[in-house]
Design an enzyme around this catalytic site. Structure first.
Site, PDB file in Angstrom:
ATOM      1  N   SER A  85       0.826  -1.212   0.000  1.00 50.56           N
ATOM      2  CA  SER A  85       0.000   0.000   0.000  1.00 50.56           C
ATOM      3  C   SER A  85       0.859   1.261   0.000  1.00 50.56           C
ATOM      4  O   SER A  85       1.999   1.257   0.474  1.00 50.56           O
ATOM      5  CB  SER A  85      -0.911   0.007   1.231  1.00 50.56           C
ATOM      6  OG  SER A  85      -1.620  -1.205   1.340  1.00 50.56           O
TER       7      SER A  85
HETATM    8  N1  SAH Z   1      -0.587  -4.314   3.801  1.00 47.40           N
HETATM    9  C1  SAH Z   1      -0.128  -5.054   2.675  1.00 47.40           C
HETATM   10  C2  SAH Z   1      -1.094  -4.847   1.552  1.00 47.40           C
HETATM   11  C3  SAH Z   1      -1.138  -5.987   0.649  1.00 47.40           C
HETATM   12  S1  SAH Z   1      -2.379  -5.883  -0.598  1.00 47.40           S
HETATM   13  C4  SAH Z   1       1.274  -4.603   2.313  1.00 47.40           C
HETATM   14  O1  SAH Z   1       1.658  -3.542   2.792  1.00 47.40           O
HETATM   15  O2  SAH Z   1       1.971  -5.292   1.578  1.00 47.40           O
HETATM   16  C5  SAH Z   1      -3.676  -6.789   0.135  1.00 47.40           C
HETATM   17  C6  SAH Z   1      -3.402  -8.230   0.401  1.00 47.40           C
HETATM   18  O3  SAH Z   1      -4.641  -8.816   0.839  1.00 47.40           O
HETATM   19  C7  SAH Z   1      -2.960  -9.063  -0.799  1.00 47.40           C
HETATM   20  O4  SAH Z   1      -1.720  -9.651  -0.518  1.00 47.40           O
HETATM   21  C8  SAH Z   1      -4.063 -10.121  -0.948  1.00 47.40           C
HETATM   22  O5  SAH Z   1      -3.581 -11.383  -1.357  1.00 47.40           O
HETATM   23  C9  SAH Z   1      -4.637 -10.169   0.448  1.00 47.40           C
HETATM   24  N2  SAH Z   1      -5.995 -10.684   0.571  1.00 47.40           N
HETATM   25  C10 SAH Z   1      -7.065 -10.470  -0.230  1.00 47.40           C
HETATM   26  N3  SAH Z   1      -8.143 -11.116   0.243  1.00 47.40           N
HETATM   27  C11 SAH Z   1      -7.746 -11.761   1.380  1.00 47.40           C
HETATM   28  C12 SAH Z   1      -8.405 -12.609   2.332  1.00 47.40           C
HETATM   29  N4  SAH Z   1      -9.695 -12.931   2.233  1.00 47.40           N
HETATM   30  N5  SAH Z   1      -7.692 -13.077   3.373  1.00 47.40           N
HETATM   31  C13 SAH Z   1      -6.374 -12.778   3.508  1.00 47.40           C
HETATM   32  N6  SAH Z   1      -5.696 -11.989   2.643  1.00 47.40           N
HETATM   33  C14 SAH Z   1      -6.374 -11.483   1.597  1.00 47.40           C
END
Ligand code: SAH
Length: 223
Positions: free
Chosen positions: A66
């Protein structure tokens, strides 16, 4: 933790001043955590020089780390004092997890994509961050074993607040989650009171899809 003389220290401190302080982030504990966590350690080596820029970056598996400002806004909205137990949904590369680890007591984090979680675990261990527990799974179901949580942060956008997360929130606890369509959402804050749930909505945002039983299905429909 970073060596103060490393070449990323200056861009990191500038990122905090220009992208966070100037835009109104006031929580000193959040600012201190983001001055400290080396964001470049969470992205591929080829992207390190972009790690302190004002946008999300790819982390593989079609997912993104993010934008720093979003991480700050969401963390600030949780109003943490330092003694909380937190649930994070969407570990991704683990950057937000690392920030939370400095502003709360214990962080539980769920990621649905195994290879991302394994990489995040390695990075967090290498940085000496130990008050986090990570697991692979569908975060829309929460993580019952350690509930209730004082705060829940969802880093992916869903059509509605997953019911299991509301159930796993402590009285007085807060959830921050992007809610809306697949191309744009607003950050929603839900607080559990002794009498029910109080909702407020704020900042517009664009997150990757929350995919799961109480989120979107892989094909774009509601799960
Ligand atoms: N805070 C993270 C943001 C990653 S993007 C960072 O700084 O890297 C959001 C993430 O949510 C992705 O990796 C995606 O695979 C995950 N995601 C989406 N749906 C999900 C779910 N139901 N349970 C767990 N993770 C999920």
């Amino acid at each position: 933790m970073p060596n103060p003389s490393d070449i990323y220290t200056k861009p990191r401190l500038e990122m905090v001043e220009q992208q966070l302080v100037r835009r109104g982030i006031r929580d000193e504990r959040v600012l201190a955590a983001m001055r400290r966590i080396p964001r470049h350690a969470f992205v591929d080596e080829a992207l390190c020089f972009k790690a302190y820029e004002d946008y999300p970056l790819p982390i593989g598996e079609k997912q993104t780390i993010s934008q720093p400002f979003m991480v700050a806004v969401m963390t600030e909205m949780l109003e943490l004092k330092g003694n909380e137990k937190i649930l994070e949904i969407g570990t991704g590369c683990g950057y937000q997890t690392a920030v939370l680890s400095l502003v709360a007591a214990q962080v539980y984090s769920i990621e649905r994509i195994g290879p991302l979680l394994f990489k995040a675990r390695k990075t967090l261990e290498a940085l000496g961050i130990h008050n986090v527990a990570l697991t692979v799974g569908d975060g829309t179901l929460g993580w019952k074993d350690f509930a209730p949580y004082d705060a829940i942060l969802v880093a992916a956008g869903g059509p509605e607040v997953p019911k299991p997360l509301l159930e796993q929130l402590a009285i007085g606890g807060r959830i921050i989650i992007p809610i809306g369509g697949e191309t744009g959402q607003v950050l929603k804050r839900v607080m559990r009171t002794p009498y029910g749930f109080e909702e407020t909505a704020s900042t517009p945002c664009t997150f990757v899809k929350l995919v799961g039983q109480y989120g979107w299905q892989e094909n774009g429909n509601i799960g």
